[in-house]
Design a protein around this motif. Sequence first.
Motif, PDB file in Angstrom:
ATOM      1  N   THR A 188       0.983  -1.400   0.074  1.00 11.16           N
ATOM      2  CA  THR A 188       0.005   0.040   0.231  1.00 11.16           C
ATOM      3  C   THR A 188       0.891   1.142  -0.143  1.00 11.16           C
ATOM      4  N   PRO A 189       0.382   2.203  -0.231  1.00 10.32           N
ATOM      5  CA  PRO A 189       1.174   3.655  -0.232  1.00 10.32           C
ATOM      6  C   PRO A 189       1.868   3.871   1.327  1.00 10.32           C
ATOM      7  N   GLY A 190       1.055   3.515   2.259  1.00  4.33           N
ATOM      8  CA  GLY A 190       1.421   3.491   3.601  1.00  4.33           C
ATOM      9  C   GLY A 190       2.488   2.250   4.019  1.00  4.33           C
ATOM     10  N   GLY A 191       2.832   1.452   3.301  1.00  2.00           N
ATOM     11  CA  GLY A 191       3.800   0.556   3.594  1.00  2.00           C
ATOM     12  C   GLY A 191       3.198  -0.852   3.227  1.00  2.00           C
ATOM     13  N   SER A 192       3.726  -2.019   3.743  1.00  2.00           N
ATOM     14  CA  SER A 192       3.605  -3.229   3.123  1.00  2.00           C
ATOM     15  C   SER A 192       3.330  -4.246   4.554  1.00  2.00           C
ATOM     16  N   ILE A 193       2.475  -5.297   4.253  1.00  2.00           N
ATOM     17  CA  ILE A 193       2.158  -6.327   5.287  1.00  2.00           C
ATOM     18  C   ILE A 193       2.116  -7.652   4.779  1.00  2.00           C
ATOM     19  N   LEU A 194       2.818  -8.407   5.632  1.00  2.00           N
ATOM     20  CA  LEU A 194       3.105  -9.842   4.885  1.00  2.00           C
ATOM     21  C   LEU A 194       1.752 -10.592   5.836  1.00  2.00           C
ATOM     22  N   ALA A 195       0.992 -11.131   4.715  1.00  2.00           N
ATOM     23  CA  ALA A 195      -0.027 -12.040   5.462  1.00  2.00           C
ATOM     24  C   ALA A 195      -0.062 -13.384   4.992  1.00  2.00           C
ATOM     25  N   GLU A 196      -0.628 -14.324   5.960  1.00  2.27           N
ATOM     26  CA  GLU A 196      -0.612 -15.984   5.661  1.00  2.27           C
ATOM     27  C   GLU A 196      -1.831 -16.276   4.678  1.00  2.27           C
ATOM     28  N   ASN A 197      -2.756 -15.123   4.947  1.00  9.41           N
ATOM     29  CA  ASN A 197      -4.072 -15.497   4.020  1.00  9.41           C
ATOM     30  C   ASN A 197      -4.600 -14.025   3.348  1.00  9.41           C
ATOM     31  N   ILE A 198      -5.281 -14.111   2.309  1.00 10.62           N
ATOM     32  CA  ILE A 198      -5.499 -12.771   1.627  1.00 10.62           C
ATOM     33  C   ILE A 198      -6.950 -13.098   1.220  1.00 10.62           C
ATOM     34  N   VAL A 199      -7.870 -11.962   1.805  1.00  7.99           N
ATOM     35  CA  VAL A 199      -9.309 -12.068   1.516  1.00  7.99           C
ATOM     36  C   VAL A 199      -9.843 -11.021   0.606  1.00  7.99           C
ATOM     37  N   CYS A 200     -10.216 -11.068  -0.621  1.00  7.10           N
ATOM     38  CA  CYS A 200     -10.465 -10.260  -1.444  1.00  7.10           C
ATOM     39  C   CYS A 200     -12.133  -9.820  -1.685  1.00  7.10           C
ATOM     40  N   ALA A 201     -12.597  -8.666  -0.679  1.00  3.98           N
ATOM     41  CA  ALA A 201     -14.000  -8.379  -0.723  1.00  3.98           C
ATOM     42  C   ALA A 201     -14.027  -6.929  -1.255  1.00  3.98           C
ATOM     43  N   ALA A 202     -13.553  -6.561  -2.215  1.00  2.00           N
ATOM     44  CA  ALA A 202     -13.277  -5.306  -2.793  1.00  2.00           C
ATOM     45  C   ALA A 202     -14.527  -4.944  -3.749  1.00  2.00           C
ATOM     46  N   GLY A 203     -15.591  -5.570  -3.752  1.00  3.47           N
ATOM     47  CA  GLY A 203     -16.687  -4.987  -4.482  1.00  3.47           C
ATOM     48  C   GLY A 203     -16.239  -4.754  -6.000  1.00  3.47           C
ATOM     49  N   PRO A 204     -16.393  -3.750  -6.558  1.00  2.61           N
ATOM     50  CA  PRO A 204     -16.450  -3.304  -7.893  1.00  2.61           C
ATOM     51  C   PRO A 204     -14.820  -3.570  -8.523  1.00  2.61           C
ATOM     52  N   TRP A 205     -13.931  -3.385  -7.344  1.00  2.00           N
ATOM     53  CA  TRP A 205     -12.507  -3.527  -7.669  1.00  2.00           C
ATOM     54  C   TRP A 205     -12.052  -4.862  -7.513  1.00  2.00           C
ATOM     55  N   SER A 206     -12.845  -5.767  -7.053  1.00  2.00           N
ATOM     56  CA  SER A 206     -12.304  -7.245  -6.887  1.00  2.00           C
ATOM     57  C   SER A 206     -11.742  -7.893  -7.859  1.00  2.00           C
ATOM     58  N   GLY A 207     -11.890  -7.656  -9.064  1.00  2.00           N
ATOM     59  CA  GLY A 207     -11.131  -8.304 -10.403  1.00  2.00           C
ATOM     60  C   GLY A 207      -9.895  -7.664 -10.433  1.00  2.00           C
ATOM     61  N   ALA A 208      -9.680  -6.309  -9.993  1.00  2.00           N
ATOM     62  CA  ALA A 208      -8.342  -5.884 -10.099  1.00  2.00           C
ATOM     63  C   ALA A 208      -7.533  -6.250  -9.102  1.00  2.00           C
ATOM     64  N   VAL A 209      -8.031  -6.613  -7.893  1.00  2.00           N
ATOM     65  CA  VAL A 209      -7.203  -6.817  -6.631  1.00  2.00           C
ATOM     66  C   VAL A 209      -6.843  -8.280  -6.952  1.00  2.00           C
ATOM     67  N   ALA A 210      -7.701  -9.124  -7.441  1.00  2.00           N
ATOM     68  CA  ALA A 210      -7.386 -10.394  -7.729  1.00  2.00           C
ATOM     69  C   ALA A 210      -6.445 -10.699  -8.642  1.00  2.00           C
ATOM     70  N   SER A 211      -6.292  -9.939  -9.719  1.00  2.00           N
ATOM     71  CA  SER A 211      -5.320  -9.903 -10.870  1.00  2.00           C
ATOM     72  C   SER A 211      -3.806  -9.512 -10.118  1.00  2.00           C
ATOM     73  N   MET A 212      -3.901  -8.562  -9.069  1.00  2.00           N
ATOM     74  CA  MET A 212      -2.556  -8.255  -8.579  1.00  2.00           C
ATOM     75  C   MET A 212      -1.792  -9.516  -8.092  1.00  2.00           C
ATOM     76  N   ALA A 213      -3.037 -10.558  -7.643  1.00  2.00           N
ATOM     77  CA  ALA A 213      -2.370 -11.832  -6.829  1.00  2.00           C
ATOM     78  C   ALA A 213      -2.394 -12.776  -7.901  1.00  2.00           C
ATOM     79  N   GLY A 214      -2.465 -12.472  -9.186  1.00  2.00           N
ATOM     80  CA  GLY A 214      -2.447 -13.650 -10.354  1.00  2.00           C
ATOM     81  C   GLY A 214      -3.540 -14.626 -10.509  1.00  2.00           C
ATOM     82  N   VAL A 215      -4.833 -13.875  -9.700  1.00  2.00           N
ATOM     83  CA  VAL A 215      -5.859 -14.727  -9.648  1.00  2.00           C
ATOM     84  C   VAL A 215      -7.012 -14.081 -10.656  1.00  2.00           C
TER      85      VAL A 215
END
Length: 348
Positions: A188-215
Amino acid sequence: MSELPTHTNTVVIGGGVIGTSIAAHLTEAGVDTVLLERGTLGSGASAATAGVVRTYFPGDPDTGGLAVRSLAAYHSFAERTGTPLGLERVGFLVLFTEEHEVDEFRRTEAAQRAAGVDVELVTASEAVKLNPLLDERGILAAAWSPEAYACDPASIVRGYAAAAQEGGAVLRTETPVTGIDPDGRVHTPGGSILAENIVCAAGPWSGAVASMAGVDLPLTTYPIELLLTDAPDAPLDTLPMTLHASTGLRIRAWKDRVLIGMGRPGPDEDRDAWLGRLSRRLGATYPALDGIRLHRGWSGSFDGSPSGSALIGRHPSRPFFHAAGFSGQGLCQAPAAGEIIRDLVVEK
């Protein structure tokens, strides 16, 4: 604003009704959670709805089952989160003008009831008693489901957000996700965070978020607009949310006015042509509203799936979870979506 934690068990991306529900359910289960929202909480699709939770979804008893489960949670929402929702029963009326629509209702009625949905077929005259604005001559029959309630979507978001924070979740607004690494590091612009799990619940931006993860999430994003009428000459009594099945025209009372929606302009149709089409259908279905002035209400974007039902699940080989494609019906399914994602994360 304090810095992001360096790591967490689960990052939830999206701070609408779905994302905050997931965060609240995860923290309730003892999962260390960070929620990231690109704007303010509830500012996306959650802010562009008609503000009604219902259990009947024509032709879709599976979604109805999730909505029944969710409505039960909403009835105990204040006790669970400390935030009253002020649910006001309005009911949901679906108008059938074609024989095949009545046949389809009868074909799926048993499945709807098996899913816990309270719905019945009523005559045109009974539909007019439920919604006196209707012209009985244009209706063959209607489906009536009393379990539909007006609510304030912002209260749902606030309640779940407060519950998540009370459970220990970290919520960060104005924090868009800019990248997701294969190892689960979220940038993020405010820093990075390492997560064991990622949940995409971004509504209209979900496709774009998923593509960042290669999904690849098969979602379509489309604009939506709701309109408000002038105050009708006759005061509105309690008016059910009413859907014209063949055209998608829907109305509900909104204070002393009527809230109206009917999809969106077609591929080769501009907004003025769409408004004209909407106005003609409104006047034909509700003669008392014929010629009434229409005003901009609010607009936004929704995300839909190819089937029209929400996509709730996880990637088959990676700890990437998703709850998206609600087509504007996230309010009706948010509690169940939170429970499903919680169970998938905990049982991983």
